[in-house]
Design an enzyme around this catalytic site. Structure first.
Site, PDB file in Angstrom:
ATOM      1  N   HIS A  44       0.839  -1.196   0.000  1.00 42.86           N
ATOM      2  CA  HIS A  44       0.000   0.000   0.000  1.00 42.86           C
ATOM      3  C   HIS A  44       0.878   1.253   0.000  1.00 42.86           C
ATOM      4  O   HIS A  44       1.378   1.649   1.045  1.00 42.86           O
ATOM      5  CB  HIS A  44      -0.879   0.031   1.251  1.00 42.86           C
ATOM      6  CG  HIS A  44      -1.796  -1.142   1.373  1.00 42.86           C
ATOM      7  ND1 HIS A  44      -3.138  -1.059   1.092  1.00 42.86           N
ATOM      8  CD2 HIS A  44      -1.569  -2.425   1.737  1.00 42.86           C
ATOM      9  CE1 HIS A  44      -3.697  -2.254   1.291  1.00 42.86           C
ATOM     10  NE2 HIS A  44      -2.765  -3.088   1.687  1.00 42.86           N
ATOM     11  N   HIS A 275      -4.485   2.778  -3.172  1.00 40.59           N
ATOM     12  CA  HIS A 275      -4.572   2.071  -1.904  1.00 40.59           C
ATOM     13  C   HIS A 275      -3.741   0.787  -1.845  1.00 40.59           C
ATOM     14  O   HIS A 275      -2.783   0.702  -1.110  1.00 40.59           O
ATOM     15  CB  HIS A 275      -6.032   1.770  -1.546  1.00 40.59           C
ATOM     16  CG  HIS A 275      -6.133   1.069  -0.245  1.00 40.59           C
ATOM     17  ND1 HIS A 275      -6.354   1.722   0.928  1.00 40.59           N
ATOM     18  CD2 HIS A 275      -5.943  -0.230   0.072  1.00 40.59           C
ATOM     19  CE1 HIS A 275      -6.321   0.859   1.914  1.00 40.59           C
ATOM     20  NE2 HIS A 275      -6.080  -0.338   1.420  1.00 40.59           N
ATOM     21  N   GLU A 424     -15.820  -6.193  25.686  1.00 40.13           N
ATOM     22  CA  GLU A 424     -14.928  -7.358  25.693  1.00 40.13           C
ATOM     23  C   GLU A 424     -13.776  -7.200  24.702  1.00 40.13           C
ATOM     24  O   GLU A 424     -12.623  -7.506  25.004  1.00 40.13           O
ATOM     25  CB  GLU A 424     -15.705  -8.640  25.348  1.00 40.13           C
ATOM     26  CG  GLU A 424     -16.773  -9.040  26.351  1.00 40.13           C
ATOM     27  CD  GLU A 424     -18.099  -8.322  26.132  1.00 40.13           C
ATOM     28  OE1 GLU A 424     -18.223  -7.550  25.155  1.00 40.13           O
ATOM     29  OE2 GLU A 424     -19.030  -8.545  26.934  1.00 40.13           O
ATOM     30  N   HIS A 486     -25.901 -18.212  25.962  1.00 41.65           N
ATOM     31  CA  HIS A 486     -24.776 -18.016  26.876  1.00 41.65           C
ATOM     32  C   HIS A 486     -23.943 -19.284  27.086  1.00 41.65           C
ATOM     33  O   HIS A 486     -22.903 -19.229  27.737  1.00 41.65           O
ATOM     34  CB  HIS A 486     -25.286 -17.530  28.236  1.00 41.65           C
ATOM     35  CG  HIS A 486     -25.641 -16.073  28.256  1.00 41.65           C
ATOM     36  ND1 HIS A 486     -26.463 -15.500  27.311  1.00 41.65           N
ATOM     37  CD2 HIS A 486     -25.278 -15.074  29.093  1.00 41.65           C
ATOM     38  CE1 HIS A 486     -26.587 -14.202  27.574  1.00 41.65           C
ATOM     39  NE2 HIS A 486     -25.873 -13.924  28.653  1.00 41.65           N
TER      40      HIS A 486
HETATM   41  C1  LIG Z   1     -10.542  -5.825  10.229  1.00 45.33           C
HETATM   42  C2  LIG Z   1     -10.092  -5.544   8.822  1.00 45.33           C
HETATM   43  N1  LIG Z   1     -10.992  -5.495   7.839  1.00 45.33           N
HETATM   44  C3  LIG Z   1     -10.609  -5.283   6.565  1.00 45.33           C
HETATM   45  C4  LIG Z   1      -9.291  -5.106   6.251  1.00 45.33           C
HETATM   46  C5  LIG Z   1      -8.866  -4.920   4.815  1.00 45.33           C
HETATM   47  N2  LIG Z   1      -8.455  -3.518   4.611  1.00 45.33           N
HETATM   48  C6  LIG Z   1      -7.177  -3.137   4.654  1.00 45.33           C
HETATM   49  S1  LIG Z   1      -6.982  -1.501   4.437  1.00 45.33           S
HETATM   50  C7  LIG Z   1      -8.644  -1.271   4.232  1.00 45.33           C
HETATM   51  C8  LIG Z   1      -9.199   0.087   3.969  1.00 45.33           C
HETATM   52  C9  LIG Z   1      -8.834   0.993   5.021  1.00 45.33           C
HETATM   53  O1  LIG Z   1      -9.149   2.293   4.690  1.00 45.33           O
HETATM   54  P1  LIG Z   1      -8.362   3.450   5.398  1.00 45.33           P
HETATM   55  O2  LIG Z   1      -8.163   3.132   6.811  1.00 45.33           O
HETATM   56  O3  LIG Z   1      -9.046   4.716   5.071  1.00 45.33           O
HETATM   57  O4  LIG Z   1      -6.943   3.394   4.731  1.00 45.33           O
HETATM   58  P2  LIG Z   1      -6.450   4.207   3.447  1.00 45.33           P
HETATM   59  O5  LIG Z   1      -7.299   3.756   2.315  1.00 45.33           O
HETATM   60  O6  LIG Z   1      -6.636   5.620   3.753  1.00 45.33           O
HETATM   61  O7  LIG Z   1      -5.023   3.805   3.324  1.00 45.33           O
HETATM   62  C10 LIG Z   1      -9.310  -2.475   4.358  1.00 45.33           C
HETATM   63  C11 LIG Z   1     -10.782  -2.617   4.234  1.00 45.33           C
HETATM   64  C12 LIG Z   1      -8.370  -5.160   7.327  1.00 45.33           C
HETATM   65  N3  LIG Z   1      -7.066  -4.999   7.130  1.00 45.33           N
HETATM   66  N4  LIG Z   1      -8.801  -5.338   8.589  1.00 45.33           N
END
Ligand SMILES: Cc1ncc(C[n+]2csc(CCOP(=O)(O)OP(=O)(O)O)c2C)c(N)n1
Length: 673
Positions: A44, A275, A424, A486
């Site tokens: 990224h 991205h 939690e 539960h």
């Molecule tokens: C819990 C989780 N869900 C999905 C992802 C996959 N994922 C990685 S980055 C991203 C988008 C994140 O967007 P943002 O935080 O705005 O990052 P930017 O595009 O600005 O770099 C996703 C959905 C992940 N790493 N963790």
């Protein structure tokens, strides 16, 4: 625009930076990120390029660290919660001079065996404070780290403990549910030395954030009790001013940094296309031009590198002065501080635990294992001051609060018991942060069923090897009237499937004490201790040896040649003992094996395992999913388990209803002998 569409229009020229020197330093991050992602052909680039200016301000003007002494206990903690932007962290570690983070490592970004894994991994290189990537977890860890600082400050004073925690979070971290728990806990506990820098770029993978979000983050954080500010994330003066104000805050601080993802890239800046994939040669060339960075890939000109190294070297004097203060502290204080940092428990803890074990064995009470656990904690809390307990609002049920443990509040960080509230997931992520910070040993409770609510953090405890102890009570249908919502069924199997996690299910008070001993004595292994709501007889009267340490053992040998082996855990061990008596009356001599920890048993050598399991047919008994038990009973054995969900009713009615009686176990046994 979707991530797959190619943006066509070239952005207008970049506005002149406020501080050209800092911009040059930030551009070094941008270039390294572009180059490393390009070389790896994955990663990224956009996030590091967008947050480079903010990170440059943080690392050159605020963050207290020393690359030559990276584990310096009073360093500031930096958490890249937006772990997909890992090249931001790796570039910073390289540029500021962490010896392990070489240029070669950057060139090996995302390759097998490199320090520069796809997402930052704890233990891969100094300076990586926690493993991030599952969005939002880093925020939760940062809350735990900031809390650890307050706890240790209350004990050791400003001279030894006075540092801050910074986290960079993206839209993704803030959209995740865990962020709600983390920020509301931090606001409630007034963790004033915690600062979250939000990469406010309005972009996620699918496109602009308005596809899926229309809240107001500033208002949200403010409502949670934070100090909030907004700044242009490419204006280093504005970021500096916001960070300066954060130092004075009496609450945690949130700084919304308005940024452009892939800042500098000619066509992909500000778009989701920046991205999750390399920019491509033409885009990189254009970015180099726009950023005025005419240098070849992976090359940082000496003057810029020197400025970065100077920023990295600044902390040496501060860390030296800190070591001096540690030397000057009273011997008692210094030893205590060093002991805790090393993760060593005080010498007296085993004796305290031994005394509880002996009391259990002598008195042989009928006691729920959750209550036995409470008695263990009563004995341990006074002798292990770094033990920081808590519960997600089930304190009386979990019996996690030891006698004499004071509540930890925003007015009393010297307390050692945390009311985590009904959070939690936030609790588990904070406990990871507490453990990684060092100096404290966290444990926290909820019902075993709600491990599902903190599973992502439990998984990371295991992946990182963090000593976090999860006290999970109400571990079967034996919890009774609360019913199937539960009553855990598949949770034990699911937790046993997590590599590196130890799942303990003690059978009686003595085993409960033994399991606590094993959990505490493993500084790099998290543990689940699954405990009953209902009373259990004391089965063990011997305490010389911690028999749970081998994971499983013969609790009662067969009288005469063994014709059957009954294997059980927790509350079902007593049931197996009763079945053994019934079988004896029918002329079948059976042994009972208690198996409180599969992971430890599986780690024993074959000869030991064979001696315990024997060659006779086997029957396993556990009031949970039978999933996984095949490995112990083989093709010829039987499993008495739960094949569906439980039901609401009294435990005394539920056990027979679901076939957990001595008769039924004996019946199953008779079919296999
Ligand atoms: C819990 C989780 N869900 C999905 C992802 C996959 N994922 C990685 S980055 C991203 C988008 C994140 O967007 P943002 O935080 O705005 O990052 P930017 O595009 O600005 O770099 C996703 C959905 C992940 N790493 N963790």
């Amino acid at each position: 625009m979707s991530a797959t569409e190619q943006p066509k229009t070239e952005a207008p020229p970049l506005p002149a930076p406020r501080d050209p020197g800092l911009r040059e330093m930030a551009n070094a991050i941008r270039a390294l990120a572009m180059d490393a992602v390009e070389k790896a052909k994955s990663g990224h680039p956009g996030m590091p390029m967008g947050m480079a200016d903010v990170a440059t301000v943080l690392f050159t003007k605020f963050l207290k660290f020393d690359p030559r002494d990276p584990a310096w206990p009073d360093r500031d903690r930096f958490v890249l919660s937006a772990g997909h932007g890992s090249m931001l962290l790796y570039s910073l570690l390289y540029l500021t001079g962490y010896p392990e983070m070489t240029l070669d490592e950057l060139k090996r970004f995302r390759q097998l065996g490199s320090r520069t894994a796809g997402h930052p991994e704890y233990g891969h290189a100094p300076g990586i404070e926690t493993t991030t990537g599952p969005l939002g977890q880093g925020l939760g860890n940062a809350v735990g780290m900031a809390l650890a600082e307050r706890i240790l400050n209350a004990r050791f004073g400003d001279a030894l403990v006075d540092h801050r925690t910074y986290a960079i979070a993206g839209d993704g971290c803030l959209m995740e549910g865990i962020s709600h728990e983390a920020i509301s806990l931090a606001g409630h506990l007034k963790l004033r030395k915690l600062t979250v820098l939000w990469d406010n770029n309005s972009i996620t993978i699918d496109g602009p954030t308005d596809l899926s979000y229309s809240g107001d983050q500033l208002e949200r954080f403010e409502a949670a009790g934070w100090n909030v500010a907004a700044a242009d994330g490419h204006d280093t003066d504005a970021v500096t001013a916001a960070l300066e104000r954060a130092q004075e805050s009496d609450r945690p601080s949130f700084i919304a940094c308005r940024t452009t993802i892939a800042f500098g890239a000619p066509t992909k800046a500000g778009t989701a296309a920046a991205h999750g994939s390399p920019l491509g040669a033409a885009e990189i060339e254009g970015a180099r031009r726009r950023l005025n960075w005419p240098y070849p890939p992976f090359e940082v000109p000496e003057p810029i590198r020197a400025r970065w190294r100077a920023a990295g070297a600044k902390g040496a004097e501060t860390s030296r002065a800190w070591r001096e203060r540690l030397t000057q502290a009273s011997q008692e204080l210094r030893h205590e501080f060093e002991r805790r940092q090393a993760g060593e428990l005080p010498a007296s803890w085993r004796a305290a635990l031994g005394a509880v074990k002996q009391k259990f064995a002598a008195e042989a009470p009928k006691l729920a294992t959750r209550q036995a656990s409470g008695a263990v904690l009563d004995a341990l809390a006074p002798v292990i001051p770094e033990l920081i307990g808590g519960s997600a609002d089930l304190t009386p049920s979990n019996t996690t609060k030891a006698k004499g443990q004071a509540e930890l509040t925003s007015k009393n960080y010297a307390g050692s018991y945390i009311h985590y509230g009904i959070r939690e997931h936030g609790m588990a992520a904070a406990m990871n942060g507490l453990a990684l910070h060092r100096g404290v040993v966290p444990y926290g409770g909820t019902f075993l069923i709600f491990t599902d609510y903190c599973r992502p953090a439990i998984r990371l405890s295991a992946l990182m090897g963090a000593r976090v102890i999860y006290v999970m009570t109400h571990d079967s249908i034996g919890l009774g009237e609360d019913g199937p919502t539960h009553q855990p069924i598949e949770q034990l199997a699911a937790l046993r499937a997590v590599p590196g996690l130890r799942v303990f299910r003690p059978a009686d008070p003595v085993e409960t004490a033994e399991c606590w001993e094993l959990a505490l004595a493993a500084p790099k292994t998290p543990a689940i201790i699954a405990l009953t709501r209902q009373g259990l007889p004391t089965l063990r009267r011997d305490t010389q040896e911690n028999r749970s340490a081998r994971g499983g053992y013969v609790l009662a040998e067969a009288e005469g040649a063994r014709r059957l082996t009954l294997i059980a855990t927790g509350s079902e061990v007593a049931l197996a003992m009763a079945a053994r008596d019934l079988l004896k009356a029918k002329g079948i001599s059976a042994a009972v094996v208690s198996l409180p920890c599969w992971e430890l048993f599986d780690a024993e050598d074959m000869a030991y395992r064979k001696s315990v399991l024997g060659t006779a047919p086997r029957v396993a008994v556990e009031a949970a999913s039978p999933f996984g038990w095949e490995r112990y009973v083989g093709e010829t054995g039987a499993i008495v388990g739960m094949t569906g969900f439980g039901a609401s009713g009294r435990a005394e009615d539920l056990f027979p209803h679901f076939g957990f009686t001595a008769d039924k176990v004996a019946e199953a046994a008779l079919k296999v002998v």
